[in-house]
Design a protein around this motif. Structure first.
Motif, short mmCIF file in Angstrom:
data_model
loop_
_atom_site.label_atom_id
_atom_site.label_comp_id
_atom_site.label_asym_id
_atom_site.label_seq_id
_atom_site.Cartn_x
_atom_site.Cartn_y
_atom_site.Cartn_z
N THR A 146 -7.55 -1.21 -18.60
CA THR A 146 -6.80 -1.02 -17.23
C THR A 146 -7.79 -1.77 -16.18
O THR A 146 -9.08 -1.43 -16.29
CB THR A 146 -6.57 0.27 -16.76
N THR A 147 -7.43 -2.45 -15.37
CA THR A 147 -8.36 -3.22 -14.35
C THR A 147 -7.59 -3.28 -13.03
O THR A 147 -6.41 -2.78 -12.99
CB THR A 147 -8.79 -4.30 -14.94
N ARG A 148 -8.19 -3.97 -11.91
CA ARG A 148 -7.54 -4.11 -10.73
C ARG A 148 -7.88 -5.28 -9.79
O ARG A 148 -9.25 -5.82 -10.17
CB ARG A 148 -8.05 -2.78 -9.90
N ASP A 182 0.84 -1.15 -0.10
CA ASP A 182 0.01 0.04 -0.05
C ASP A 182 0.69 1.19 -0.02
O ASP A 182 1.96 1.24 0.79
CB ASP A 182 -0.84 0.04 1.32
N THR A 220 0.96 1.76 -7.10
CA THR A 220 0.47 0.81 -8.42
C THR A 220 -0.59 1.54 -9.20
O THR A 220 -0.46 1.35 -10.35
CB THR A 220 0.42 -0.46 -7.67
N THR A 221 -1.33 1.98 -8.51
CA THR A 221 -2.52 2.67 -9.27
C THR A 221 -2.10 3.83 -10.25
O THR A 221 -2.55 3.67 -11.31
CB THR A 221 -3.49 3.12 -8.26
N THR A 222 -1.33 4.67 -9.77
CA THR A 222 -0.75 5.69 -10.59
C THR A 222 -0.04 5.27 -11.61
O THR A 222 -0.19 5.91 -12.60
CB THR A 222 0.03 6.53 -9.54
N CYS A 269 -0.20 2.52 -13.20
CA CYS A 269 -1.13 1.67 -14.00
C CYS A 269 -1.68 2.84 -15.17
O CYS A 269 -1.64 2.56 -16.32
CB CYS A 269 -2.24 1.00 -13.23
N ARG A 270 -2.01 3.92 -14.54
CA ARG A 270 -2.76 4.97 -15.23
C ARG A 270 -1.52 5.46 -16.09
O ARG A 270 -2.19 5.65 -17.57
CB ARG A 270 -3.22 5.89 -14.27
N CYS A 305 -2.81 -4.45 -15.08
CA CYS A 305 -3.71 -4.61 -13.79
C CYS A 305 -2.92 -4.20 -12.86
O CYS A 305 -1.84 -4.45 -12.73
CB CYS A 305 -3.91 -6.38 -13.91
N ASP A 306 -3.78 -3.75 -11.93
CA ASP A 306 -3.50 -3.15 -10.60
C ASP A 306 -3.42 -4.02 -9.53
O ASP A 306 -4.47 -4.56 -9.02
CB ASP A 306 -4.16 -1.96 -10.28
N ARG A 307 -2.41 -5.00 -9.34
CA ARG A 307 -2.18 -5.98 -8.17
C ARG A 307 -2.48 -7.44 -9.17
O ARG A 307 -3.48 -7.16 -9.94
CB ARG A 307 -2.89 -6.09 -7.10
#
Ligand code: TMP
Length: 219
Positions: A46-48, A22, A26-28, A30-31, A104-106
């Motif tokens: 894009t997915t998570r 955390d 990772t989210t940033t 990915c984007r 993919c985020d994670r």
């Protein structure tokens, strides 16, 4: 409608995964990778995880809801696995078959870091479960974003968002997640990049894109 099944031999797409504790960003990332590849004219999905499908998003709400402090470690493991099973069958596998680029985020490494290294559930069972739900849908390239405990805490506080059931675990738990990810990344024999998440996000994104283009020059 039948979802999933069948061999992936005719897989035409590419599957990129971002992993990290955390606050690793990772989210940033990915984007930013999705934006960079889309700007070059590629179709990107894009997915998570947990999430990505309506069933997966409902499981996400359940597993991250901090009112469920009574959730057992095995329940938690199986919920993440169930969300992933649906995600692979309904979204990732069909997208790869269709030739799309999936970011993919994670993915499976998060289950090993959080459920095995931090919670202490059995590594062999987790490995079997991951293989069972993923099948041949393994990532083409995984980006591991290494973050220190201090930086991870600082970013989580800075975000100033409601804290979920995993985030509200203490620093001992998050320390185990971080050292777990370091071991997973080092031992991962599949294509990967291990990156320093403390770097400026745009510089990190440039590094990610450069690693992608080293392997797939047409991207
Ligand atoms: P995030 O997508 O906002 O990072 O939230 C997902 C949380 O769920 C994060 O704390 C990591 C955790 N997680 C697991 O514990 N196991 C898993 O298999 C996955 C995918 C996520």
């Amino acid at each position: 409608m039948k979802i999933g099944g069948g061999p992936l031999q005719r897989r035409k797409g590419l599957f990129f995964v971002f992993e990290g504790a955390d606050g690793a960003g990772t989210t940033t990332q990915c984007r930013l990778l999705a934006e960079a590849l889309a700007a070059r004219g590629h179709k990107i999905i894009t997915t998570r995880e947990p999430g990505g499908t309506s069933i997966g998003e409902r499981i996400r709400n359940l597993v991250l809801d901090n009112r469920h402090r009574e959730m057992s470690e095995n329940t938690e493991l199986l919920l993440y696995a169930a969300a992933r099973a649906q995600h692979v069958a309904q979204m990732i596998r069909p997208a790869l078959m269709a030739g799309d680029l999936v970011i993919c985020d994670r993915f499976t490494a998060s289950t090993v870091a959080y459920q095995v290294f931090a919670r202490g559930v059995d590594g062999g069972i987790t490995e079997t479960l991951n293989q069972f739900v993923v099948g041949e849908c393994v990532p083409d390239h995984t980006f591991y974003l290494n973050v220190s405990l201090a930086e991870s805490c600082r970013r989580r506080v800075e975000r100033n968002q409601p804290v979920d059931r995993m985030e509200e675990e203490g620093s001992v738990f998050h320390g185990k997640v971080i050292s777990g990810f370091e071991k997973i990344a080092t031992n991962d024999s599949r294509p990967k990049s291990i990156l320093d998440a403390s770097e400026d996000k745009e510089q990190l994104a440039a590094r990610v894109l450069s690693d992608v283009r080293k392997r797939w020059a047409h991207l």
